[in-house]
Design a protein around this motif. Sequence first.
Motif, PDB file in Angstrom:
ATOM      1  N   ALA A  67       8.131 -25.951   3.912  1.00  0.00           N
ATOM      2  CA  ALA A  67       6.727 -25.605   4.202  1.00  0.00           C
ATOM      3  C   ALA A  67       6.634 -24.680   5.407  1.00  0.00           C
ATOM      4  O   ALA A  67       5.883 -23.692   5.392  1.00  0.00           O
ATOM      5  N   LEU A  68       7.396 -24.971   6.453  1.00  0.00           N
ATOM      6  CA  LEU A  68       7.359 -24.132   7.655  1.00  0.00           C
ATOM      7  C   LEU A  68       7.892 -22.742   7.366  1.00  0.00           C
ATOM      8  O   LEU A  68       7.290 -21.732   7.757  1.00  0.00           O
ATOM      9  N   GLY A  69       9.020 -22.670   6.667  1.00  0.00           N
ATOM     10  CA  GLY A  69       9.592 -21.364   6.341  1.00  0.00           C
ATOM     11  C   GLY A  69       8.668 -20.539   5.481  1.00  0.00           C
ATOM     12  O   GLY A  69       8.552 -19.317   5.662  1.00  0.00           O
ATOM     13  N   ILE A 116       4.144 -26.459  19.864  1.00  0.00           N
ATOM     14  CA  ILE A 116       4.192 -27.811  19.302  1.00  0.00           C
ATOM     15  C   ILE A 116       5.487 -28.067  18.540  1.00  0.00           C
ATOM     16  O   ILE A 116       5.819 -29.222  18.237  1.00  0.00           O
ATOM     17  N   GLY A 117       6.229 -26.982  18.260  1.00  0.00           N
ATOM     18  CA  GLY A 117       7.499 -27.151  17.557  1.00  0.00           C
ATOM     19  C   GLY A 117       8.704 -27.200  18.474  1.00  0.00           C
ATOM     20  O   GLY A 117       9.843 -27.326  18.000  1.00  0.00           O
ATOM     21  N   LEU A 118       8.481 -27.119  19.791  1.00  0.00           N
ATOM     22  CA  LEU A 118       9.599 -27.110  20.736  1.00  0.00           C
ATOM     23  C   LEU A 118      10.396 -28.407  20.710  1.00  0.00           C
ATOM     24  O   LEU A 118      11.585 -28.421  21.045  1.00  0.00           O
ATOM     25  N   ASP A 119       9.753 -29.517  20.320  1.00  0.00           N
ATOM     26  CA  ASP A 119      10.464 -30.792  20.252  1.00  0.00           C
ATOM     27  C   ASP A 119      11.198 -30.964  18.924  1.00  0.00           C
ATOM     28  O   ASP A 119      11.775 -32.023  18.666  1.00  0.00           O
ATOM     29  N   GLY A 120      11.181 -29.922  18.086  1.00  0.00           N
ATOM     30  CA  GLY A 120      11.915 -29.967  16.824  1.00  0.00           C
ATOM     31  C   GLY A 120      11.159 -30.555  15.662  1.00  0.00           C
ATOM     32  O   GLY A 120      11.711 -30.704  14.575  1.00  0.00           O
ATOM     33  N   LYS A 121       9.885 -30.892  15.859  1.00  0.00           N
ATOM     34  CA  LYS A 121       9.114 -31.502  14.767  1.00  0.00           C
ATOM     35  C   LYS A 121       7.627 -31.279  14.976  1.00  0.00           C
ATOM     36  O   LYS A 121       7.125 -31.292  16.104  1.00  0.00           O
ATOM     37  N   ILE A 122       6.929 -31.065  13.842  1.00  0.00           N
ATOM     38  CA  ILE A 122       5.466 -31.032  13.841  1.00  0.00           C
ATOM     39  C   ILE A 122       5.009 -32.379  13.296  1.00  0.00           C
ATOM     40  O   ILE A 122       5.130 -32.640  12.094  1.00  0.00           O
ATOM     41  N   SER A 123       4.520 -33.243  14.172  1.00  0.00           N
ATOM     42  CA  SER A 123       4.161 -34.601  13.785  1.00  0.00           C
ATOM     43  C   SER A 123       2.854 -34.624  13.009  1.00  0.00           C
ATOM     44  O   SER A 123       2.158 -33.607  12.893  1.00  0.00           O
ATOM     45  N   ASN A 267      10.057 -30.815  10.043  1.00  0.00           N
ATOM     46  CA  ASN A 267      11.136 -30.458  10.949  1.00  0.00           C
ATOM     47  C   ASN A 267      11.110 -28.959  11.250  1.00  0.00           C
ATOM     48  O   ASN A 267      10.870 -28.145  10.361  1.00  0.00           O
ATOM     49  N   VAL A 268      11.346 -28.611  12.512  1.00  0.00           N
ATOM     50  CA  VAL A 268      11.391 -27.211  12.940  1.00  0.00           C
ATOM     51  C   VAL A 268      12.841 -26.887  13.290  1.00  0.00           C
ATOM     52  O   VAL A 268      13.373 -27.359  14.298  1.00  0.00           O
ATOM     53  N   ALA A 269      13.466 -26.079  12.458  1.00  0.00           N
ATOM     54  CA  ALA A 269      14.876 -25.751  12.647  1.00  0.00           C
ATOM     55  C   ALA A 269      15.051 -24.853  13.873  1.00  0.00           C
ATOM     56  O   ALA A 269      14.161 -24.081  14.229  1.00  0.00           O
ATOM     57  N   PRO A 270      16.220 -24.932  14.534  1.00  0.00           N
ATOM     58  CA  PRO A 270      16.479 -24.045  15.683  1.00  0.00           C
ATOM     59  C   PRO A 270      16.354 -22.568  15.336  1.00  0.00           C
ATOM     60  O   PRO A 270      15.892 -21.772  16.164  1.00  0.00           O
ATOM     61  N   ALA A 271      16.754 -22.198  14.124  1.00  0.00           N
ATOM     62  CA  ALA A 271      16.652 -20.792  13.724  1.00  0.00           C
ATOM     63  C   ALA A 271      15.198 -20.335  13.701  1.00  0.00           C
ATOM     64  O   ALA A 271      14.886 -19.189  14.045  1.00  0.00           O
ATOM     65  N   ALA A 272      14.294 -21.232  13.275  1.00  0.00           N
ATOM     66  CA  ALA A 272      12.872 -20.886  13.255  1.00  0.00           C
ATOM     67  C   ALA A 272      12.323 -20.713  14.672  1.00  0.00           C
ATOM     68  O   ALA A 272      11.549 -19.797  14.945  1.00  0.00           O
TER      69      ALA A 272
END
Length: 365
Positions: A67-69, A116-123, A267-272
């Motif tokens: 979804a994020l990608g 909001i994605g710096l922690d690796g996740k959009i809750s 989940n927000v991947a490091p590459a994103a």
Amino acid sequence: MTELLFILGLFFLIAGAEMLVRGASGLAVAAGVAPLIIGLTVVAFGTSSPELAVSAMSAMSGHADIALGNVVGSNIFNVLFVLGLSALVVPLVVSRQLVRLDVPLMITISVLLLLIGLDGKISRLDSLFLSAGLVGYMAFLFYQNKRNNRETAANHKETTLQNPTSKPRSCAAYVFSIAGGLILLVVGSRWLIDGAVVFATRLGVSELVIGLTIVAAGTSLPEAATSVVAGIRGERDIAIGNIVGSNIFNILFVLGLSGLFSPDGINVAPAALNFNIPVMIAVAVACLPVFFTGYTIARWEGFLFLGYYAAYTAYLFLFASAHSALPAFSRVMLMYVIPLTVLTFLVMVVRAICNGNRNNCPEPE
């Protein structure tokens, strides 16, 4: 069979875009709503429906990272390819509201997505916040339209009282045109995506590259078809409003709703975080100097946007395949192309500010 569906999908996209633009522009006149507001809301929501379908389905099936990608890739495609192609076909006139409100808002929520994605996740709480932001944005748009067009609304009310039967029929026809156009756009984009994926697989392209390019671009095909057709038909507020509105909808509504559907959030991947989202922010920021200088998007600026999308796609292919040309390509982009583009935009902005100050100065007696 694949080739036939691909061709039919392209035909459905063109026909659906024509119906959507006709219905939306007619509804704007009939309801006393500015075409820009229609483009930012009704048309943007409709053309973002493929992104919503893909992202919501992936979230419910446990693949919320798709979804994020899809959202990030679609937002990049919308500005660089869709806006670039639309301006290349017909130079576009930009509304001052876009420069003062909607584009800054698009930049703000793009930066917010990164934060909001710096922690690796959009809750789910983050997703609820994004969805609430969309409700507030739409309420503000319609409030502003009502405040700025009270005379138009009064004339519309008088016309409705004098001729109560014709107006409902015309509004119903416009709504039917919008609904029919949206159906054709969704079906057409689906067939076109399926055909493109088959073609890419035949060529031996990896699934990663297909997801980053074809899926994101495919779900944005309704925006492309709608904006190009709107530009050709002279509905340029709808053409640009559709792109900016779709990008706002993609983050606030598509990503917000997908996060609510996902059991564990997105989940927000490091590459994103390190590449794709910063590129999306840079693309959004690039709209301001282009829109600000003369409030027009010239053909050469559209060509520049298309060139950058080609460079972005080339980078994805080179990176995914670990091609030996990647270091040289990255060096050329970082040392020459991007700095020259930034310098050009700065010169354009300075000239626009100087011309504005000169026009505002009183002439000597």
